[in-house]
Scaffold this active site. Structure first.
Site, PDB file in Angstrom:
ATOM      1  N   LYS A   1       5.622   3.638  17.092  1.00 38.05           N
ATOM      2  CA  LYS A   1       5.513   2.580  16.060  1.00 38.05           C
ATOM      3  C   LYS A   1       6.684   2.679  15.104  1.00 38.05           C
ATOM      4  O   LYS A   1       6.911   3.723  14.486  1.00 38.05           O
ATOM      5  CB  LYS A   1       4.193   2.701  15.301  1.00 38.05           C
ATOM      6  CG  LYS A   1       4.036   1.564  14.277  1.00 38.05           C
ATOM      7  CD  LYS A   1       2.608   1.316  13.936  1.00 38.05           C
ATOM      8  CE  LYS A   1       2.474   0.215  12.901  1.00 38.05           C
ATOM      9  NZ  LYS A   1       1.087   0.015  12.496  1.00 38.05           N
TER      10      LYS A   1
ATOM     11  N   SER B   1       5.705   5.074   8.669  1.00 41.81           N
ATOM     12  CA  SER B   1       5.064   4.812   7.381  1.00 41.81           C
ATOM     13  C   SER B   1       6.040   5.184   6.276  1.00 41.81           C
ATOM     14  O   SER B   1       6.653   6.250   6.308  1.00 41.81           O
ATOM     15  CB  SER B   1       3.797   5.649   7.223  1.00 41.81           C
ATOM     16  OG  SER B   1       3.403   5.636   5.864  1.00 41.81           O
TER      17      SER B   1
ATOM     18  N   ASN C   1       5.156   5.923   3.346  1.00 35.40           N
ATOM     19  CA  ASN C   1       4.411   6.621   2.293  1.00 35.40           C
ATOM     20  C   ASN C   1       4.241   8.116   2.522  1.00 35.40           C
ATOM     21  O   ASN C   1       3.496   8.765   1.804  1.00 35.40           O
ATOM     22  CB  ASN C   1       3.040   5.957   2.132  1.00 35.40           C
ATOM     23  CG  ASN C   1       3.175   4.494   1.790  1.00 35.40           C
ATOM     24  OD1 ASN C   1       3.989   4.133   0.943  1.00 35.40           O
ATOM     25  ND2 ASN C   1       2.418   3.641   2.463  1.00 35.40           N
ATOM     26  N   THR C   2       4.875   8.642   3.557  1.00 40.98           N
ATOM     27  CA  THR C   2       4.893  10.090   3.771  1.00 40.98           C
ATOM     28  C   THR C   2       6.351  10.499   3.684  1.00 40.98           C
ATOM     29  O   THR C   2       7.196   9.938   4.394  1.00 40.98           O
ATOM     30  CB  THR C   2       4.287  10.446   5.143  1.00 40.98           C
ATOM     31  OG1 THR C   2       2.898  10.103   5.126  1.00 40.98           O
ATOM     32  CG2 THR C   2       4.424  11.928   5.467  1.00 40.98           C
TER      33      THR C   2
ATOM     34  N   PHE D   1      -1.548   8.168   4.335  1.00 40.64           N
ATOM     35  CA  PHE D   1      -2.361   8.788   5.397  1.00 40.64           C
ATOM     36  C   PHE D   1      -3.586   9.531   4.849  1.00 40.64           C
ATOM     37  O   PHE D   1      -3.866  10.674   5.240  1.00 40.64           O
ATOM     38  CB  PHE D   1      -1.525   9.779   6.239  1.00 40.64           C
ATOM     39  CG  PHE D   1      -0.438   9.170   7.063  1.00 40.64           C
ATOM     40  CD1 PHE D   1      -0.366   7.811   7.291  1.00 40.64           C
ATOM     41  CD2 PHE D   1       0.544   9.992   7.646  1.00 40.64           C
ATOM     42  CE1 PHE D   1       0.647   7.259   8.069  1.00 40.64           C
ATOM     43  CE2 PHE D   1       1.562   9.450   8.419  1.00 40.64           C
ATOM     44  CZ  PHE D   1       1.611   8.090   8.625  1.00 40.64           C
TER      45      PHE D   1
ATOM     46  N   ASN E   1       5.828  -1.648  11.389  1.00 39.98           N
ATOM     47  CA  ASN E   1       5.087  -1.165  10.235  1.00 39.98           C
ATOM     48  C   ASN E   1       5.451  -2.021   9.009  1.00 39.98           C
ATOM     49  O   ASN E   1       6.067  -3.077   9.157  1.00 39.98           O
ATOM     50  CB  ASN E   1       5.444   0.317  10.016  1.00 39.98           C
ATOM     51  CG  ASN E   1       4.255   1.110   9.495  1.00 39.98           C
ATOM     52  OD1 ASN E   1       3.618   0.698   8.523  1.00 39.98           O
ATOM     53  ND2 ASN E   1       3.951   2.223  10.137  1.00 39.98           N
TER      54      ASN E   1
ATOM     55  N   ASN F   1       0.837  -1.203   0.000  1.00 41.02           N
ATOM     56  CA  ASN F   1       0.000   0.000   0.000  1.00 41.02           C
ATOM     57  C   ASN F   1       0.867   1.246   0.000  1.00 41.02           C
ATOM     58  O   ASN F   1       1.963   1.260   0.548  1.00 41.02           O
ATOM     59  CB  ASN F   1      -0.964  -0.010   1.198  1.00 41.02           C
ATOM     60  CG  ASN F   1      -0.391   0.693   2.413  1.00 41.02           C
ATOM     61  OD1 ASN F   1      -0.478   1.918   2.541  1.00 41.02           O
ATOM     62  ND2 ASN F   1       0.244  -0.073   3.299  1.00 41.02           N
TER      63      ASN F   1
HETATM   64  C1  LIG Z   1      -3.482  -0.930   3.623  1.00 42.68           C
HETATM   65  C2  LIG Z   1      -2.658  -0.644   4.846  1.00 42.68           C
HETATM   66  C3  LIG Z   1      -2.706   0.612   5.452  1.00 42.68           C
HETATM   67  C4  LIG Z   1      -1.958   0.886   6.599  1.00 42.68           C
HETATM   68  N1  LIG Z   1      -2.059   2.110   7.184  1.00 42.68           N
HETATM   69  C5  LIG Z   1      -1.386   2.341   8.355  1.00 42.68           C
HETATM   70  C6  LIG Z   1      -1.537   3.572   9.031  1.00 42.68           C
HETATM   71  O1  LIG Z   1      -2.286   4.461   8.619  1.00 42.68           O
HETATM   72  N2  LIG Z   1      -0.829   3.741  10.192  1.00 42.68           N
HETATM   73  C7  LIG Z   1      -0.005   2.774  10.714  1.00 42.68           C
HETATM   74  O2  LIG Z   1       0.581   2.976  11.775  1.00 42.68           O
HETATM   75  N3  LIG Z   1       0.130   1.589  10.083  1.00 42.68           N
HETATM   76  C8  LIG Z   1      -0.527   1.359   8.919  1.00 42.68           C
HETATM   77  N4  LIG Z   1      -0.381   0.135   8.308  1.00 42.68           N
HETATM   78  C9  LIG Z   1       0.564  -0.865   8.852  1.00 42.68           C
HETATM   79  C10 LIG Z   1      -0.135  -1.920   9.686  1.00 42.68           C
HETATM   80  O3  LIG Z   1      -0.701  -1.339  10.838  1.00 42.68           O
HETATM   81  C11 LIG Z   1       0.889  -3.006  10.139  1.00 42.68           C
HETATM   82  O4  LIG Z   1       1.857  -2.395  10.959  1.00 42.68           O
HETATM   83  C12 LIG Z   1       1.594  -3.673   8.973  1.00 42.68           C
HETATM   84  O5  LIG Z   1       0.730  -3.827   7.877  1.00 42.68           O
HETATM   85  C13 LIG Z   1       2.155  -5.045   9.344  1.00 42.68           C
HETATM   86  O6  LIG Z   1       1.128  -5.899   9.820  1.00 42.68           O
HETATM   87  P1  LIG Z   1       0.326  -6.961   8.886  1.00 42.68           P
HETATM   88  O7  LIG Z   1       1.338  -7.766   8.161  1.00 42.68           O
HETATM   89  O8  LIG Z   1      -0.524  -7.741   9.844  1.00 42.68           O
HETATM   90  O9  LIG Z   1      -0.498  -6.145   7.944  1.00 42.68           O
HETATM   91  C14 LIG Z   1      -1.132  -0.126   7.144  1.00 42.68           C
HETATM   92  C15 LIG Z   1      -1.079  -1.395   6.546  1.00 42.68           C
HETATM   93  C16 LIG Z   1      -1.839  -1.659   5.412  1.00 42.68           C
HETATM   94  C17 LIG Z   1      -1.762  -3.038   4.794  1.00 42.68           C
END
Ligand SMILES: Cc1cc2nc3c(=O)[nH]c(=O)nc-3n(C[C@H](O)[C@H](O)[C@H](O)COP(=O)(O)O)c2cc1C
Length: 350
Positions: free
Chosen positions: A230, A188, A190-191, A124, A259, A120
């Site tokens: 985080k 993140s 992406n920022t 934000f 993350n 992704n």
């Molecule tokens: C589509 C998507 C959007 C995410 N947006 C955020 C976010 O806004 N803030 C954040 O702290 N982590 C965000 N994450 C990270 C997740 O909270 C998590 O840390 C990461 O995906 C690893 O866990 P997973 O493998 O169970 O997805 C996002 C993950 C995904 C897949």
């Protein structure tokens, strides 16, 4: 308490959802969940945490079970009551930024089904603090304090990175009255330049004033709201040691690890593998696990650690516990496995 029969329908729902564009599927799922919560609630489990073992005391909070929703799935805190029906012990929502922003252009979410992964680059996208808090206030689950609520904060894309602190302070101040804990998201990918805030000096410069504000807010609101950090799975050995030093010196209340990753070595050659953004799901699991293990070794037994990254089964959850995580969170696993995953984890980690 047995696993809700309803959840066994998820594989079929997934087959249909995976035919849709991933972001459309995301919106359809949440709209469907809200609909079911409102109109078919009698057929669903209650909007309450699963209680399959003793509650977990951590950072002054009482977690009804060890399984939480990871940030990013409900960026605007708009689906708390529906999501609570999955039985999570805690819900972390956001990332919220002071002002609303639309995020990156679409498409910005990609499935890598062979790898059980997602990429992704949302950036934000969210409706801003005011709408976010209005949603929290409107949630019955939150009002009745049935589980633990984590509010995850970030900075707007238009805010220069040198002024990031100001955005985090605005968010901290606004969310504290409603949060059981606050997560400072500096990981993140992406920022632009956000992850630079994890470097030693930048991190100190960010966290010291945030901790001061946290102490002042504790007096003002007569409650202590723990601050979690985080972090990224891509820090490298030196970067991680430096970050650990700061966490230890400043006595940060806890760490959420991790993350998404920029590393593509485990998905090479697969469709979408070269898309820009953060990779989540099974390919990040080992990195998250290693990060948690090092954090636990370095921080000792008492600092709360939330392990997140590629948890798809009770065995993955147990591995995360064994590496040192007190609690776990899921996002991508929930997309691939459905709500039964929450039950399986809560049961085995109890
Ligand atoms: C589509 C998507 C959007 C995410 N947006 C955020 C976010 O806004 N803030 C954040 O702290 N982590 C965000 N994450 C990270 C997740 O909270 C998590 O840390 C990461 O995906 C690893 O866990 P997973 O493998 O169970 O997805 C996002 C993950 C995904 C897949």
């Amino acid at each position: 308490m047995t696993k809700p029969l309803l959840w066994s329908g998820y594989p079929l729902a997934r087959r249909l959802l995976f035919r849709l564009d991933p972001e459309v599927a995301h919106e359809v799922s949440l709209a469907g969940l809200d609909f079911a919560h409102r109109w078919l609630g009698g057929l669903m489990p209650p909007a309450q945490p699963l209680r399959l073992g003793p509650a977990v005391e951590l950072a002054g909070l009482r977690f009804p079970n060890r399984v939480g929703l990871a940030a990013g799935l409900d960026k605007n805190a708009a689906h708390l009551d529906g999501l609570a029906r999955f039985g999570f012990g805690f819900l972390e929502v956001g990332t919220v930024t002071p002002l609303a922003q639309s995020g990156n252009p679409k498409p910005r979410l990609f499935r890598l089904p062979k790898a059980n992964a997602l990429i992704n680059r949302f950036g934000f996208n969210n409706q801003g603090l005011e709408a976010f808090l209005a949603n929290v206030r409107a949630s019955r689950w939150a009002q009745e304090h049935r589980g633990i609520l984590g509010l995850n904060i970030g900075k707007n894309a238009v805010t220069p990175i040198e002024q990031a602190l100001s955005d985090y302070l605005i968010c901290l101040e606004a969310v504290t009255p409603w949060a059981d804990y606050v997560t400072v998201n500096i990981s993140s990918p992406n920022t632009k330049n956000l992850r630079d805030l994890q470097a030693e000096q930048a991190l100190e410069a960010l966290l010291e004033p945030l901790l001061e504000r946290q102490a002042r807010l504790a007096q003002q609101h007569q409650k202590q709201t723990p601050l979690f950090l985080k972090i990224s799975p891509d820090l490298g050995a030196v970067g991680l040691e430096q970050l650990i030093g700061v966490v230890r010196n400043l006595r940060i209340d806890g760490v959420v690890a991790t993350n998404t990753t920029l590393d593509r070595s485990l998905v090479q050659g697969q469709p979408h593998a070269q898309e820009t953004g953060g990779l989540s799901g099974q390919p990040v699991h080992l990195r998250s696990l290693q990060t948690v293990r090092r954090l636990r070794e370095a921080l000792g037994p008492t600092t709360p650690i939330i392990g997140v990254g590629g948890i798809f089964s009770a065995a993955d959850g147990l591995a995360m516990r064994e590496a040192g995580a007190d609690l776990v969170q899921v996002y991508t696993g929930l997309i691939y496995r459905g709500p039964a995953l929450v039950y399986e984890l809560a049961e085995r980690l109890a």
